[in-house]
Structure formats: C-alpha cells, structure tokens
Design a protein around this motif. Sequence first.
Motif, PDB file in Angstrom:
ATOM      1  N   LYS A  37       0.863  -1.180   0.000  1.00  0.00           N
ATOM      2  CA  LYS A  37       0.000   0.000   0.000  1.00  0.00           C
ATOM      3  C   LYS A  37       0.896   1.226   0.000  1.00  0.00           C
ATOM      4  N   LYS A  38       0.531   2.226  -0.799  1.00  0.00           N
ATOM      5  CA  LYS A  38       1.368   3.419  -0.861  1.00  0.00           C
ATOM      6  C   LYS A  38       0.509   4.687  -0.805  1.00  0.00           C
ATOM      7  N   TYR A  39       0.826   5.522   0.181  1.00  0.00           N
ATOM      8  CA  TYR A  39       0.220   6.847   0.263  1.00  0.00           C
ATOM      9  C   TYR A  39       1.103   7.835  -0.474  1.00  0.00           C
ATOM     10  N   PRO A  40       0.540   8.964  -0.936  1.00  0.00           N
ATOM     11  CA  PRO A  40       1.337   9.989  -1.615  1.00  0.00           C
ATOM     12  C   PRO A  40       2.504  10.459  -0.754  1.00  0.00           C
ATOM     13  N   ALA A  41       3.647  10.642  -1.375  1.00  0.00           N
ATOM     14  CA  ALA A  41       4.862  11.143  -0.736  1.00  0.00           C
ATOM     15  C   ALA A  41       5.402  10.219   0.355  1.00  0.00           C
ATOM     16  N   GLU A  42       4.987   8.965   0.323  1.00  0.00           N
ATOM     17  CA  GLU A  42       5.532   7.971   1.248  1.00  0.00           C
ATOM     18  C   GLU A  42       6.013   6.763   0.464  1.00  0.00           C
ATOM     19  N   GLY A  43       6.831   5.930   1.113  1.00  0.00           N
ATOM     20  CA  GLY A  43       7.234   4.692   0.486  1.00  0.00           C
ATOM     21  C   GLY A  43       6.158   3.632   0.613  1.00  0.00           C
ATOM     22  N   PRO A  44       6.200   2.610  -0.237  1.00  0.00           N
ATOM     23  CA  PRO A  44       5.242   1.497  -0.108  1.00  0.00           C
ATOM     24  C   PRO A  44       5.414   0.799   1.235  1.00  0.00           C
ATOM     25  N   THR A  45       4.311   0.345   1.795  1.00  0.00           N
ATOM     26  CA  THR A  45       4.359  -0.431   3.034  1.00  0.00           C
ATOM     27  C   THR A  45       3.691  -1.780   2.811  1.00  0.00           C
ATOM     28  N   PHE A  46       4.274  -2.791   3.382  1.00  0.00           N
ATOM     29  CA  PHE A  46       3.783  -4.153   3.228  1.00  0.00           C
ATOM     30  C   PHE A  46       2.404  -4.298   3.859  1.00  0.00           C
ATOM     31  N   LEU A  47       1.533  -5.007   3.143  1.00  0.00           N
ATOM     32  CA  LEU A  47       0.174  -5.200   3.631  1.00  0.00           C
ATOM     33  C   LEU A  47      -0.096  -6.660   3.984  1.00  0.00           C
ATOM     34  N   ILE A  48       0.075  -7.546   3.021  1.00  0.00           N
ATOM     35  CA  ILE A  48      -0.231  -8.956   3.229  1.00  0.00           C
ATOM     36  C   ILE A  48       0.456  -9.767   2.149  1.00  0.00           C
ATOM     37  N   SER A  49       0.762 -11.025   2.460  1.00  0.00           N
ATOM     38  CA  SER A  49       1.402 -11.884   1.470  1.00  0.00           C
ATOM     39  C   SER A  49       0.739 -13.253   1.470  1.00  0.00           C
ATOM     40  N   ILE A  50       1.060 -14.026   0.442  1.00  0.00           N
ATOM     41  CA  ILE A  50       0.553 -15.388   0.356  1.00  0.00           C
ATOM     42  C   ILE A  50       1.583 -16.263  -0.330  1.00  0.00           C
ATOM     43  N   SER A  51       1.781 -17.434   0.205  1.00  0.00           N
ATOM     44  CA  SER A  51       2.662 -18.407  -0.408  1.00  0.00           C
ATOM     45  C   SER A  51       1.950 -19.054  -1.594  1.00  0.00           C
ATOM     46  N   SER A  52       2.724 -19.480  -2.572  1.00  0.00           N
ATOM     47  CA  SER A  52       2.135 -20.101  -3.758  1.00  0.00           C
ATOM     48  C   SER A  52       1.507 -21.460  -3.457  1.00  0.00           C
ATOM     49  N   ILE A  53       1.766 -22.010  -2.270  1.00  0.00           N
ATOM     50  CA  ILE A  53       1.168 -23.310  -1.931  1.00  0.00           C
ATOM     51  C   ILE A  53      -0.179 -23.157  -1.230  1.00  0.00           C
ATOM     52  N   LYS A  54      -0.587 -21.910  -1.017  1.00  0.00           N
ATOM     53  CA  LYS A  54      -1.876 -21.641  -0.377  1.00  0.00           C
ATOM     54  C   LYS A  54      -2.809 -20.965  -1.367  1.00  0.00           C
ATOM     55  N   ASP A  55      -4.095 -20.936  -1.035  1.00  0.00           N
ATOM     56  CA  ASP A  55      -5.029 -20.221  -1.901  1.00  0.00           C
ATOM     57  C   ASP A  55      -5.733 -19.068  -1.199  1.00  0.00           C
ATOM     58  N   LYS A  56      -5.458 -18.892   0.082  1.00  0.00           N
ATOM     59  CA  LYS A  56      -6.090 -17.797   0.812  1.00  0.00           C
ATOM     60  C   LYS A  56      -5.253 -17.437   2.025  1.00  0.00           C
ATOM     61  N   ASN A  57      -5.182 -16.134   2.279  1.00  0.00           N
ATOM     62  CA  ASN A  57      -4.559 -15.657   3.516  1.00  0.00           C
ATOM     63  C   ASN A  57      -5.339 -14.451   3.994  1.00  0.00           C
ATOM     64  N   GLU A  58      -5.614 -14.429   5.278  1.00  0.00           N
ATOM     65  CA  GLU A  58      -6.484 -13.384   5.831  1.00  0.00           C
ATOM     66  C   GLU A  58      -5.779 -12.658   6.971  1.00  0.00           C
ATOM     67  N   ASP A  59      -5.957 -11.342   7.015  1.00  0.00           N
ATOM     68  CA  ASP A  59      -5.396 -10.544   8.108  1.00  0.00           C
ATOM     69  C   ASP A  59      -6.352  -9.386   8.376  1.00  0.00           C
ATOM     70  N   GLY A  60      -7.207  -9.585   9.339  1.00  0.00           N
ATOM     71  CA  GLY A  60      -8.179  -8.533   9.667  1.00  0.00           C
ATOM     72  C   GLY A  60      -9.134  -8.274   8.522  1.00  0.00           C
ATOM     73  N   ARG A  61      -9.172  -7.040   8.059  1.00  0.00           N
ATOM     74  CA  ARG A  61     -10.084  -6.679   6.962  1.00  0.00           C
ATOM     75  C   ARG A  61      -9.540  -7.080   5.581  1.00  0.00           C
ATOM     76  N   PHE A  62      -8.322  -7.552   5.536  1.00  0.00           N
ATOM     77  CA  PHE A  62      -7.654  -7.828   4.262  1.00  0.00           C
ATOM     78  C   PHE A  62      -7.530  -9.339   4.034  1.00  0.00           C
ATOM     79  N   THR A  63      -7.953  -9.769   2.841  1.00  0.00           N
ATOM     80  CA  THR A  63      -7.828 -11.172   2.455  1.00  0.00           C
ATOM     81  C   THR A  63      -7.253 -11.233   1.055  1.00  0.00           C
ATOM     82  N   VAL A  64      -6.274 -12.082   0.869  1.00  0.00           N
ATOM     83  CA  VAL A  64      -5.724 -12.283  -0.462  1.00  0.00           C
ATOM     84  C   VAL A  64      -6.085 -13.694  -0.912  1.00  0.00           C
ATOM     85  N   PHE A  65      -6.555 -13.792  -2.148  1.00  0.00           N
ATOM     86  CA  PHE A  65      -6.911 -15.073  -2.761  1.00  0.00           C
ATOM     87  C   PHE A  65      -5.973 -15.334  -3.926  1.00  0.00           C
ATOM     88  N   LEU A  66      -5.534 -16.578  -4.046  1.00  0.00           N
ATOM     89  CA  LEU A  66      -4.634 -16.959  -5.125  1.00  0.00           C
ATOM     90  C   LEU A  66      -5.261 -18.084  -5.938  1.00  0.00           C
TER      91      LEU A  66
END
Lengths: 115, 114
Positions: A37-66
């Motif tokens: 995630k990147k706000y104006p005039a700031e560097g990118p900040t890590f939000l969430i990741s997922i390994s290629s051996i998984k199909d879902k990872n959840e962290d609070g309001r954020f979910t990544v699907f692969l």
Amino acid sequence: DQQVKQNSPSLSVQEGRISILNCDYTNSMFDYFLWYKKYPAEGPTFLISISSIKDKNEDGRFTVFLNKSAKHLSLHIVPSQPGDSAVYFCAARGIGSGNTGKLIFGQGTTLQVKP
Amino acid sequence: NAGVTQTPKFRILKIGQSMTLQCTQDMNHNYMYWYRQDPGMGLKLIYYSVGAGITDKGEVPNGYNVSRSTTEDFPLRLELAAPSQTSVYFCASSFRGKNTGELFFGEGSRLTVL
C-alpha cells in the motif's frame, strides 16, 4: 514484458463496501505474492502476502486469494474505509529469488474509498 | 529504529550532472535494493545487493552505479543525468531469513532532470 499486471489503474468504492483489487501474472515460477500500500509522498508499506502453496490468507479486513490455474490473485478489503484510499501494488517473488529477495511489481491500482 | 532513510527527498539536476542518492538502514538487513517508480509503470528494480561488497544489476541498471561497503549503506550514483532518469527512487531492504519476501521501503527521493 510485464510479468505482473494490474489491469485496472483505478477503483472507486463506497465506504463500508467491499474493495476488490486484481492482479495477474504470466510466470508460474513465483513462490510468494505480496500486496503493498502506498500513500502519496511515502514509500510502499507491506500489507499482506501469500505463499504459492496456499489459496487464501487473511489478516483482519484484508484477504488475499490466489488462483494458480488462472495465474490470478486478488485483494479483498472488507469493509472499506476512507483511510484505505491509496495506491496498491501487487508484487511477486521468483522461485530461486529467495536468496536475493527480489520482487517484481505490478503497475499499481489507485483505490478511492468515498465516505 | 529509523528503518530505511533516504536523502535527499527532492533534487533537480541539469542534463549531464551527476549525483548520489543516499540510503541507509538500521535494521541490520542483509539485502538492499533500489527501485524507480514512473507513472503507470509500477516499480522497476535498478540494482540490488545481498551483502556488503556484493551488488548486481536489476531490470533497469543503465545510467546508474551502486556500491555496498557496509551493511547499512547502499548509495545510488547517477552519472551524466538524462531526462529519462526523472523519477521517484525508492531504496528498500529485507532480512535474509524473512521467508515471506517482505521489503521495507524508504520514503523516496524525487529527482527531476531538466
């Protein structure tokens, strides 16, 4: 040759609704996928990741699907808040890049959450 | 911890001038990187380093040089600046044992070449 693609430059959603950001990749040789995630005039900040051996990872309001067969991943934000308005980058790490940590980034999607 | 610190935040160069973008991290990370961000293009890797004394080219190394004499510092040198080097530059670092691939970024250095 863009190996990681975010085809939607922008997305606008209403506060409280779901935001879905999409990312496609062309190389099967990635072992980790990340969202930043990147706000104006700031560097990118890590939000969430997922390994290629998984199909879902959840962290609070954020979910990544692969979906490996479709070479597609998505980030779901539920519920969306005005503070989520930012540029979101999808990134991937190549298998074998674990000993260098190099990431390949997509073009970014600008999310606007309207109050 | 300050994390990753970049200087300067803004700089205007004339064509043909040279300059160095400074980057330092206080997290004892092994890996360091320089990316550039152009509008609509995402972040492109310029150079990276896996440890002091070791550097290697990324996707877009032409016109740049780096050195890594210490774990903490990873300066990026621009020789003979060109308008195509107008961009926002980000330095990042990561820990070798962090298997999830997370990079920590600095706030960026905006460079304009006129």
